[in-house]
Design a protein around this motif. Structure first.
Motif, PDB file in Angstrom:
ATOM      1  N   LEU A 167      10.701   1.598 -12.232  1.00 17.14           N
ATOM      2  CA  LEU A 167       9.863   0.978 -11.003  1.00 17.14           C
ATOM      3  C   LEU A 167       8.907   0.294 -11.671  1.00 17.14           C
ATOM      4  O   LEU A 167       8.589  -0.048 -12.779  1.00 17.14           O
ATOM      5  CB  LEU A 167       9.150   1.924 -10.340  1.00 17.14           C
ATOM      6  CG  LEU A 167      10.191   3.149  -9.527  1.00 17.14           C
ATOM      7  CD1 LEU A 167       9.257   4.110  -8.806  1.00 17.14           C
ATOM      8  CD2 LEU A 167      11.016   2.451  -8.584  1.00 17.14           C
ATOM      9  N   VAL A 172       2.873  -0.120  -8.971  1.00 10.39           N
ATOM     10  CA  VAL A 172       2.428   1.597  -8.672  1.00 10.39           C
ATOM     11  C   VAL A 172       1.315   1.551  -8.960  1.00 10.39           C
ATOM     12  O   VAL A 172       0.481   2.215  -8.099  1.00 10.39           O
ATOM     13  CB  VAL A 172       3.716   2.401  -9.350  1.00 10.39           C
ATOM     14  CG1 VAL A 172       3.144   3.674  -9.416  1.00 10.39           C
ATOM     15  CG2 VAL A 172       4.833   1.957  -8.988  1.00 10.39           C
ATOM     16  N   VAL A 175      -1.049   0.087  -6.137  1.00  9.97           N
ATOM     17  CA  VAL A 175      -0.990   0.816  -5.076  1.00  9.97           C
ATOM     18  C   VAL A 175      -1.624   2.180  -5.218  1.00  9.97           C
ATOM     19  O   VAL A 175      -2.382   2.747  -4.347  1.00  9.97           O
ATOM     20  CB  VAL A 175       0.474   1.354  -4.689  1.00  9.97           C
ATOM     21  CG1 VAL A 175       0.750   2.359  -3.593  1.00  9.97           C
ATOM     22  CG2 VAL A 175       1.059  -0.046  -4.205  1.00  9.97           C
ATOM     23  N   ILE A 220      -0.270   4.602   0.269  1.00  5.19           N
ATOM     24  CA  ILE A 220       0.993   4.882  -0.587  1.00  5.19           C
ATOM     25  C   ILE A 220       2.490   3.952   0.370  1.00  5.19           C
ATOM     26  O   ILE A 220       2.920   3.254  -0.227  1.00  5.19           O
ATOM     27  CB  ILE A 220       1.494   6.270  -1.205  1.00  5.19           C
ATOM     28  CG1 ILE A 220       0.467   6.543  -2.230  1.00  5.19           C
ATOM     29  CG2 ILE A 220       2.919   6.104  -1.701  1.00  5.19           C
ATOM     30  CD1 ILE A 220       0.664   7.873  -2.804  1.00  5.19           C
ATOM     31  N   ALA A 224       3.927   0.529  -0.406  1.00  2.00           N
ATOM     32  CA  ALA A 224       5.292   0.518  -0.912  1.00  2.00           C
ATOM     33  C   ALA A 224       6.075  -0.576  -0.328  1.00  2.00           C
ATOM     34  O   ALA A 224       7.061  -1.347  -0.845  1.00  2.00           O
ATOM     35  CB  ALA A 224       6.092   2.011  -0.709  1.00  2.00           C
ATOM     36  N   ARG A 225       5.742  -0.460   1.195  1.00  2.00           N
ATOM     37  CA  ARG A 225       6.634  -1.586   1.748  1.00  2.00           C
ATOM     38  C   ARG A 225       5.830  -2.978   1.594  1.00  2.00           C
ATOM     39  O   ARG A 225       6.755  -3.897   1.348  1.00  2.00           O
ATOM     40  CB  ARG A 225       6.088  -1.501   3.233  1.00  2.00           C
ATOM     41  CG  ARG A 225       6.583  -0.158   3.977  1.00  2.00           C
ATOM     42  CD  ARG A 225       5.993  -0.004   5.668  1.00  2.00           C
ATOM     43  NE  ARG A 225       6.809  -1.309   6.288  1.00  2.00           N
ATOM     44  CZ  ARG A 225       7.926  -1.274   6.767  1.00  2.00           C
ATOM     45  NH1 ARG A 225       8.659  -0.442   6.809  1.00  2.00           N
ATOM     46  NH2 ARG A 225       8.140  -2.331   7.748  1.00  2.00           N
ATOM     47  N   ILE A 229       8.476  -1.389  -3.055  1.00  2.00           N
ATOM     48  CA  ILE A 229       8.921  -0.289  -4.047  1.00  2.00           C
ATOM     49  C   ILE A 229       9.652   0.785  -3.200  1.00  2.00           C
ATOM     50  O   ILE A 229       9.056   1.189  -2.092  1.00  2.00           O
ATOM     51  CB  ILE A 229       7.674   0.378  -4.434  1.00  2.00           C
ATOM     52  CG1 ILE A 229       6.480  -0.584  -5.181  1.00  2.00           C
ATOM     53  CG2 ILE A 229       7.915   1.639  -5.360  1.00  2.00           C
ATOM     54  CD1 ILE A 229       5.401  -0.200  -5.753  1.00  2.00           C
ATOM     55  N   LEU A 231      10.343   3.674  -1.086  1.00  2.00           N
ATOM     56  CA  LEU A 231       9.085   4.540  -0.566  1.00  2.00           C
ATOM     57  C   LEU A 231       9.545   6.052  -1.066  1.00  2.00           C
ATOM     58  O   LEU A 231       8.662   6.887  -1.391  1.00  2.00           O
ATOM     59  CB  LEU A 231       9.059   4.507   0.640  1.00  2.00           C
ATOM     60  CG  LEU A 231       8.165   5.551   1.381  1.00  2.00           C
ATOM     61  CD1 LEU A 231       6.687   5.343   1.121  1.00  2.00           C
ATOM     62  CD2 LEU A 231       8.063   5.176   3.126  1.00  2.00           C
ATOM     63  N   LEU A 234       8.640   6.383  -4.695  1.00  3.75           N
ATOM     64  CA  LEU A 234       7.248   6.387  -5.033  1.00  3.75           C
ATOM     65  C   LEU A 234       6.648   7.762  -4.521  1.00  3.75           C
ATOM     66  O   LEU A 234       5.976   8.271  -5.292  1.00  3.75           O
ATOM     67  CB  LEU A 234       6.790   5.267  -4.326  1.00  3.75           C
ATOM     68  CG  LEU A 234       5.141   4.950  -4.668  1.00  3.75           C
ATOM     69  CD1 LEU A 234       4.957   4.975  -6.015  1.00  3.75           C
ATOM     70  CD2 LEU A 234       4.663   3.957  -3.664  1.00  3.75           C
TER      71      LEU A 234
END
Length: 363
Positions: A167, A172, A175, A220, A224-225, A229, A231, A234
């Motif tokens: 990822l 990350v 976030v 998160i 992610a959206r 990423i 979801l 994550l």
């Protein structure tokens, strides 16, 4: 820092910080310490505290130069060892006070209580919000320190798993940092709205782990959206770090005097305080810390050993197991729950979510 007359049972809890020497409001904090009886049934202890203000040179007299206050322990368990009762006296003039404490003869007929000695101490007023947090056994700054260390350890573990999963580590990290910040806000807001209306104050409200988890997970999901990423992946790589942070942070609760267990005479108890009563208690915070650590190891092992489909199943099962364990520990805390049906309902829901997480992970 504790000061007391030599050999006396009464101690003055003091807070020294030059920038806050004149800050308002002011209060006194005093601790009366005694040893529990060696036999008999649990018994109450009631104390009377009387104070006289010592005029400082150049300070004008006030209309409130004396006070009478009280403190009580509903149930002292024989053989439980050392007991400390901290009383905070508010709405009094700043300065130095001479205070005495003794068992209340009007309420205590038990010879075990009548034999407790009177005590005296000289104390200075301190900044009330700081005095509210100080007591024997409390380490000021321990809670934020341990929570910060937990957050660092959790995010570090999460980033390592993100790199392993291929990822975007930078995305990350961004976030996760936002989740930590907004999680703290969520913890504060959750604690504010769960406090009694009469005592609500957003500045002095504590923090609640439920609020942190809700706000952090929501961040998160939205992050992610926004960052594109996956979801499920994550969430899965986040749960070992989240549980690691909780395991470390709960030790801060023990050192900071919050979320304390019920008083007990059991040999399995540990001496701990809720910032008012220091006594032998059920070790709720260490048990919850160990539980979170074991679940962190379990979820990490699954991610490392099993090729999961990355649908968020590991996250759901890990968080559900932790929440279920908390329901088992809640009755062992000194603070009573507000509802009689909340725990069973949450426990059933967590079992359902746990099974759903296992299904999403395996199939």
């Amino acid at each position: 820092m504790l000061t007391a007359a030599a050999g006396g049972p009464l101690q003055a809890v003091e807070f020294t910080c030059a920038p806050l020497d004149d800050a308002q409001p002011r209060s006194l904090a005093l601790t009366y310490t005694f040893d529990a009886a060696e036999d008999g049934d649990p018994y109450p202890v009631h104390l009377v505290l009387e104070g006289r203000r010592v005029p400082d040179p150049g300070t004008a007299p006030t209309t409130v130069d004396r006070f009478t206050s009280s403190a009580s322990v509903a149930e002292v368990h024989p053989t439980s060892g050392r007991v400390s009762v901290t009383t905070r006296v508010k709405n009094i003039p700043a300065g130095t006070w001479e205070v005495t404490a003794r068992p209340d003869p009007a309420q205590d007929n038990d010879p075990r209580v009548r034999s407790l000695p009177a005590g005296s101490a000289t104390a200075r007023t301190g900044f009330e919000p700081a005095m509210r947090s100080k007591a024997p056994g409390v380490r000021i700054g321990a809670w934020p320190t341990m929570v910060t260390l937990g957050a660092i350890a959790g995010v570090t573990l999460q980033l390592a798993l993100a790199r392993r999963a291929g990822l975007d580590v930078t995305a990350v990290l961004v976030v996760s940092l936002l989740a930590c910040i907004l999680g703290v806000v969520g913890a504060k807001v959750y604690a504010y709205f769960t406090e009694a209306r009469a005592t609500r104050n957003i500045l002095t409200a504590g923090m609640c782990i439920q609020g942190f988890v809700l706000a952090a997970v929501a961040t998160i999901v939205l992050g992610a959206r926004t960052a594109s990423i996956p979801l499920g992946e994550l969430l899965d790589i986040s749960v070992p770090g989240l549980l690691t942070g909780m395991a470390i942070g709960r030790l801060g609760c023990l050192l900071g005097g919050c979320c304390a267990g019920r008083p007990t005479a059991s040999r399995w108890g540990i001496w701990a305080t809720d910032r008012t009563l220091g006594t032998r208690r059920l070790p709720v915070q260490p048990v919850e810390s160990v539980m979170a650590a074991l679940l962190a190891v379990a979820t990490l092992s699954v991610l490392l050993a099993v090729d999961t489909p990355g649908r968020g199943g590991v996250f759901l099962s890990g968080l559900a197991a932790y929440t279920f364990g908390r329901q088992l520990l809640f009755p062992l805390r000194s603070i009573k729950r507000r509802t009689s049906f909340g725990r069973p309902v949450v426990a059933v829901l967590t079992v359902i979510v746990f099974v759903l997480g296992v299904v999403l992970t395996v199939f």
